[in-house]
Design an enzyme around this catalytic site. Structure first.
Site, PDB file in Angstrom:
ATOM      1  N   CYS A 170       0.802  -1.228   0.000  1.00 24.85           N
ATOM      2  CA  CYS A 170       0.000   0.000   0.000  1.00 24.85           C
ATOM      3  C   CYS A 170       0.833   1.276   0.000  1.00 24.85           C
ATOM      4  CB  CYS A 170      -0.945  -0.001   1.200  1.00 24.85           C
ATOM      5  SG  CYS A 170      -2.009  -1.452   1.228  1.00 24.85           S
ATOM      6  N   HIS A 310      -2.285   8.211   6.242  1.00 25.68           N
ATOM      7  CA  HIS A 310      -2.548   6.887   5.670  1.00 25.68           C
ATOM      8  C   HIS A 310      -3.870   6.350   6.205  1.00 25.68           C
ATOM      9  CE1 HIS A 310      -1.678   3.127   3.712  1.00 25.68           C
ATOM     10  NE2 HIS A 310      -1.795   2.464   4.846  1.00 25.68           N
ATOM     11  N   GLU A 321       0.417   5.828  13.475  1.00 29.20           N
ATOM     12  CA  GLU A 321       0.822   6.945  12.603  1.00 29.20           C
ATOM     13  C   GLU A 321       0.789   8.271  13.361  1.00 29.20           C
ATOM     14  OE1 GLU A 321      -0.524   8.962   8.338  1.00 29.20           O
ATOM     15  OE2 GLU A 321      -1.721   7.352   9.236  1.00 29.20           O
ATOM     16  N   LYS A 342      -9.273   8.335   3.037  1.00 28.08           N
ATOM     17  CA  LYS A 342      -9.783   6.979   2.801  1.00 28.08           C
ATOM     18  C   LYS A 342     -11.178   6.795   3.405  1.00 28.08           C
ATOM     19  CE  LYS A 342      -5.306   4.576   2.467  1.00 28.08           C
ATOM     20  NZ  LYS A 342      -4.398   5.714   2.759  1.00 28.08           N
ATOM     21  N   HIS A 347      -9.816   2.288   0.548  1.00 26.70           N
ATOM     22  CA  HIS A 347      -8.362   2.081   0.466  1.00 26.70           C
ATOM     23  C   HIS A 347      -8.008   1.525  -0.903  1.00 26.70           C
ATOM     24  CE1 HIS A 347      -4.318   1.392   1.300  1.00 26.70           C
ATOM     25  NE2 HIS A 347      -4.379   0.532   2.303  1.00 26.70           N
ATOM     26  N   PHE A 411       1.884  -3.421   3.856  1.00 25.29           N
ATOM     27  CA  PHE A 411       2.258  -4.736   4.369  1.00 25.29           C
ATOM     28  C   PHE A 411       3.726  -4.997   4.052  1.00 25.29           C
ATOM     29  CE2 PHE A 411      -2.135  -7.051   4.240  1.00 25.29           C
ATOM     30  CZ  PHE A 411      -2.580  -6.237   5.279  1.00 25.29           C
TER      31      PHE A 411
END
Length: 423
Positions: A170, A310, A321, A342, A347, A411
């Site tokens: 991502c 994010h 974050e 998002k 996403h 990931f």
């Protein structure tokens, strides 16, 4: 041409997203707090635990001729739509070599995808099983390869300085833009078309993400399902689409009289070395990426007024974050208007960094931060660490030079932070 300190600017933007078929309609949707999440209407959704997603608002076949579209995976279709918009928006009237304003040997393309042509791969495997070897499309390999979107964009614009495809889950789209900035800074190119794309709304990815407990199962309220920072958040909503920017050396842009949206200040990159899926809970890797950004680039923390986070709507990731931002910037983080877009787009995986870069650049250009929607009960840890823009868009300072960050994580522990600044 060998300078390693050239200023990089954004001269073109393009997007196709769950909120609109171009950058303008996507931006309008973001500022209005519109959700692009819908119930899945395909027959296969009946067997899924997750029955919602955020498909593009405009099908690419409405923009790309059908004969061409049939030879492209959906991810490449999205990339081509967004890239063509960005290319025209930058003021180029033809591909390199035909437009006198750009030398093909000085033009690059960097388009990322986290998964690549997964729908082509899985659909053609079904054809193989059900109809036999002879019915498999001869276009399958060029369609499914992860570099297909970048290759097709490179062909469309005539790029010969290099065509690249970072794959970092991502964080892929943001890493592509960071790579493009470095291509220009180091003198490899004068102009680079860069961004991210993804097309993974398919039963296998949805089943897999669902079984990982990574996705929201709030099927009864699709538009309220993506809810970063809310105490009831239960995972992300899968979206699709692409976001692309045209990056250019400031000198090259000035020479041709191009309109400039913002300066692309630079990137910060790190890795968690913690877990293949779970984020490092204290955000140490993110902190390192943020610190790397500040150490390597001429950026004053006092200039930063906005962060496109994010923030996927997962319980652990959202807070890690914000803790990282607080750790690196301390009290300076108090004046960051944090937006989690998002909540509206879902996403987009490898396409997220591209679309959110477009949003970040437009936030600076228009001096307004998009809202985070669906936050009915703000997580106390979020409230303690950040100023989350909720409910309605917020005006950013109208005077002076301001900067914004775009965060992307993936990931494998990939962390990428991009910085942009008004001119």
């Amino acid at each position: 041409m060998n300078s390693t300190n050239r200023t990089v600017v954004v001269t073109g933007i393009g997007a196709t997203t769950p909120l609109g078929g171009d950058a303008a309609s996507t931006w309008e949707g973001l500022i209005a707090g519109k959700s692009g999440v819908k119930p899945l209407e395909q027959d296969w959704a009946a067997d899924q635990a997750v029955k919602i997603a955020a498909p593009v608002a405009v099908e690419p076949t409405e923009v790309i001729p059908r004969p061409q579209a049939r030879r492209l995976d959906r991810s490449a279709q999205f990339a081509l739509v967004a890239a063509k918009e960005a290319w025209a928006d930058a003021g180029f009237e033809a591909k390199a070599g035909e437009d006198p304003n750009i030398d093909p040997d000085r033009l690059g393309a960097v388009i990322a995808s986290g998964i690549g042509g997964v729908t082509t791969l899985l659909d053609q495997y079904d054809v193989l099983k059900e109809k036999g070897v002879r019915r498999v499309s001869p276009h399958t390999v060029p369609m499914l390869m992860p570099n297909s979107p970048s290759a097709n964009v490179g062909l469309a614009v005539g790029a010969r300085a290099g065509v690249h495809t970072p794959v970092s889950a991502c964080a892929s789209g943001a890493e592509a833009i960071g790579y493009a900035i470095e291509m220009i800074r180091t003198g490899r190119a004068d102009v680079v078309v860069a961004g991210g794309t993804e097309a993974a709304i398919h039963p296998l990815p949805i089943a897999a993400f669902g079984n990982m407990m990574a996705m929201s199962k709030n099927n009864d309220d699709p538009q309220g399902a993506s809810r970063p920072y809310d105490t009831a958040r239960d995972g992300f909503v899968l979206g699709e689409g692409a976001g692309v920017v045209v990056l250019e050396s400031a000198e090259h842009a000035a020479k041709r009289g191009a309109r400039v949206y913002a300066e692309a200040v630079g990137q910060g990159i790190s890795a968690d070395a913690h877990d293949i899926v779970q984020p490092e809970p204290e955000g140490r890797g993110i902190s390192h990426a943020l610190q790397n950004l500040m150490d390597r680039n001429d950026l004053d923390p006092a200039e930063i007024v906005h962060v496109n986070a994010h923030a996927t709507s997962t319980p652990a990731g959202d807070i890690a974050e914000l803790k990282a931002l607080r750790k690196v910037f301390g009290d300076d983080a108090d004046h960051f208007a944090v937006s989690a877009t998002k909540s509206m787009t879902g996403h987009l995986l490898g396409g997220a960094g591209g679309v959110e870069t477009v949003a970040t650049v437009l936030a600076l250009y228009h001096r307004v931060a998009p809202p985070t929607i669906n936050v009915e009960s703000l997580d106390p840890e979020a409230e303690a660490n950040a100023d989350v823009v909720r409910g309605e868009a917020r005006k950013l300072p109208v005077e002076g030079r301001i900067a914004a960050l775009n965060d992307s994580f993936g990931f494998g522990g990939h962390n990428v932070v991009l910085a942009f600044r008004t001119i």
